[in-house]
Design a protein around this motif. Structure first.
Motif, PDB file in Angstrom:
ATOM      1  N   ALA B  31      40.636 -30.797 102.476  1.00 34.02           N
ATOM      2  CA  ALA B  31      41.418 -32.026 102.609  1.00 34.02           C
ATOM      3  C   ALA B  31      41.134 -32.713 103.940  1.00 34.02           C
ATOM      4  O   ALA B  31      41.221 -33.936 104.051  1.00 34.02           O
ATOM      5  CB  ALA B  31      42.910 -31.717 102.477  1.00 34.02           C
ATOM      6  N   ALA B  32      40.774 -31.893 104.940  1.00 33.27           N
ATOM      7  CA  ALA B  32      40.479 -32.450 106.264  1.00 33.27           C
ATOM      8  C   ALA B  32      39.033 -32.938 106.372  1.00 33.27           C
ATOM      9  O   ALA B  32      38.604 -33.380 107.439  1.00 33.27           O
ATOM     10  CB  ALA B  32      40.768 -31.401 107.342  1.00 33.27           C
ATOM     11  N   GLY B  33      38.283 -32.828 105.282  1.00 36.97           N
ATOM     12  CA  GLY B  33      36.930 -33.377 105.277  1.00 36.97           C
ATOM     13  C   GLY B  33      35.809 -32.372 105.455  1.00 36.97           C
ATOM     14  O   GLY B  33      34.652 -32.753 105.604  1.00 36.97           O
ATOM     15  N   ASP B  34      36.133 -31.085 105.406  1.00 36.96           N
ATOM     16  CA  ASP B  34      35.119 -30.042 105.553  1.00 36.96           C
ATOM     17  C   ASP B  34      34.342 -29.899 104.236  1.00 36.96           C
ATOM     18  O   ASP B  34      34.861 -29.395 103.240  1.00 36.96           O
ATOM     19  CB  ASP B  34      35.820 -28.725 105.920  1.00 36.96           C
ATOM     20  CG  ASP B  34      34.846 -27.571 106.132  1.00 36.96           C
ATOM     21  OD1 ASP B  34      33.730 -27.600 105.561  1.00 36.96           O
ATOM     22  OD2 ASP B  34      35.210 -26.630 106.848  1.00 36.96           O
ATOM     23  N   ALA B  35      33.093 -30.364 104.247  1.00 40.79           N
ATOM     24  CA  ALA B  35      32.306 -30.412 103.008  1.00 40.79           C
ATOM     25  C   ALA B  35      31.994 -29.020 102.468  1.00 40.79           C
ATOM     26  O   ALA B  35      31.976 -28.800 101.251  1.00 40.79           O
ATOM     27  CB  ALA B  35      31.015 -31.184 103.248  1.00 40.79           C
ATOM     28  N   THR B  36      31.751 -28.073 103.364  1.00 44.52           N
ATOM     29  CA  THR B  36      31.448 -26.711 102.924  1.00 44.52           C
ATOM     30  C   THR B  36      32.661 -26.081 102.251  1.00 44.52           C
ATOM     31  O   THR B  36      32.534 -25.395 101.231  1.00 44.52           O
ATOM     32  CB  THR B  36      31.021 -25.843 104.129  1.00 44.52           C
ATOM     33  OG1 THR B  36      29.988 -26.529 104.829  1.00 44.52           O
ATOM     34  CG2 THR B  36      30.519 -24.494 103.668  1.00 44.52           C
ATOM     35  N   ALA B  37      33.842 -26.309 102.831  1.00 50.10           N
ATOM     36  CA  ALA B  37      35.074 -25.780 102.242  1.00 50.10           C
ATOM     37  C   ALA B  37      35.304 -26.397 100.856  1.00 50.10           C
ATOM     38  O   ALA B  37      35.682 -25.701  99.907  1.00 50.10           O
ATOM     39  CB  ALA B  37      36.265 -26.066 103.148  1.00 50.10           C
ATOM     40  N   MET B  38      35.047 -27.689 100.737  1.00 47.01           N
ATOM     41  CA  MET B  38      35.207 -28.363  99.444  1.00 47.01           C
ATOM     42  C   MET B  38      34.263 -27.738  98.417  1.00 47.01           C
ATOM     43  O   MET B  38      34.665 -27.443  97.285  1.00 47.01           O
ATOM     44  CB  MET B  38      34.897 -29.857  99.604  1.00 47.01           C
ATOM     45  CG  MET B  38      34.906 -30.625  98.303  1.00 47.01           C
ATOM     46  SD  MET B  38      36.546 -30.701  97.538  1.00 47.01           S
ATOM     47  CE  MET B  38      37.111 -32.297  98.123  1.00 47.01           C
TER      48      MET B  38
END
Ligand SMILES: [Zn+2]
Lengths: 83, 214
Positions: B31-38
């Protein structure tokens, strides 16, 4: 263990999930362990239950089939590319 | 009296709160914009969908659609989620609903929907029903995929369980949800979840034991 009925093989089996899931109080746990310490059959039952749950947990952490994983990954990349 | 007060049944034998924390952490980061986490979250959502679909609903072609559904819904959900800790139960509810929708569309199998959706309304009075053929027999893609994933022995033991029990084993024993979370996902009471899990464990032990003897 005063106040608790004595543990039998049948009552142990009936309570075994509550025991393994931590739902029993200290004296109930102790009564089960006391019985299992002197009853080889019930000792095995407890081990079997632990092993069965362990088998399930292991299965859940096994990687999915390679083709399924590849398709899942491709879908993610496709979606994020379109962002 | 020889009473040990330190040795106890493992209170966390099958509940892994840490698993839920991993999802919550990924949701927050995504949600904070971390592409790897997404990316990781979207992969996990699909893995959950695959396991649930194949083991509980048991129709391999549907699994891909349910995975796609979980992917899109998770993607849309991340930006609006208020309680990351509740994400995992939301995901399982979503996957369960997607599976049920797929099966409702398969008009040839109305009974299967009932046996999962309303465990009390179908089959025996204790909420069980006859095992479905999915996990039990045939040489279809489901059996092959399940064998590859679970191994033949565990698959056959799980196949002997009524679908409603299999769902609880998947959620509680495999995925590590708490009793409370399983109740949230399935709409059952916690008491019911515990009762069914216990019966399922007894049945699994017997099935695994008889395979040992065979
Ligand atoms: Zn005994």
């Amino acid at each position: 263990m005063t106040g608790l009925p004595p543990v039998t093989c049948d009552s142990l089996l009936a309570q075994i999930s509550a025991y393994l899931d931590g739902d029993l109080n200290g004296s109930a746990c102790a009564a089960i362990e006391h019985h299992a310490a002197s009853c080889a059959a019930c000792g095995r039952v407890i081990e079997d239950f632990r092993r069965t749950t362990g088998l399930c947990r292991t299965a859940a952490t096994a990687p999915l089939p390679a083709d399924v994983r590849a398709r899942a990954r491709a879908r993610v990349l496709e979606l994020l590319k379109r962002r | 009296m020889d009473v040990s007060v330190t040795k106890r049944g493992n209170p966390h034998l099958s509940s892994t709160a840490a698993d839920g924390d991993v999802y919550a952490g990924l949701v927050r980061a995504a949600a904070a914009g971390d592409a790897t986490a997404m990316e990781q979250l979207l992969i996990r959502a699909q893995e959950v969908a695959f396991r649930f679909s194949l083991l509980v609903c048991g129709h391999a072609p549907d699994a891909e659609d349910v995975m796609q559904d979980a992917l899109m819904r998770t993607y849309r959900r991340v930006g609006t989620i208020k309680d990351p800790a509740a994400f995992r139960t939301w995901l399982f509810r979503t996957v369960r609903n997607a599976c049920l929708m797929k099966r409702r569309k398969r008009v040839d199998e109305p009974a299967r929907v009932e046996s999962l959706d309303e465990p009390h309304g179908f089959g025996h009075s204790d909420g069980t029903s006859a095992p479905r053929d999915v996990a039990t027999g045939g040489k279809g893609p489901e059996e092959l995929a399940l064998n590859a994933w679970l191994g033949r022995r565990l698959r056959r033991a799980l196949a002997a369980l009524p679908p409603a029990y299999r769902m609880i084993v998947l959620l509680r024993e495999m995925e590590g949800l708490s009793t409370r979370e399983v109740a949230d996902v399935t709409g059952m009471t916690e008491v019911n979840v515990k009762t069914r899990l216990h019966r399922a464990r007894v049945m699994l032990r017997e099935a695994l034991g008889s395979e040992d003897a065979a």
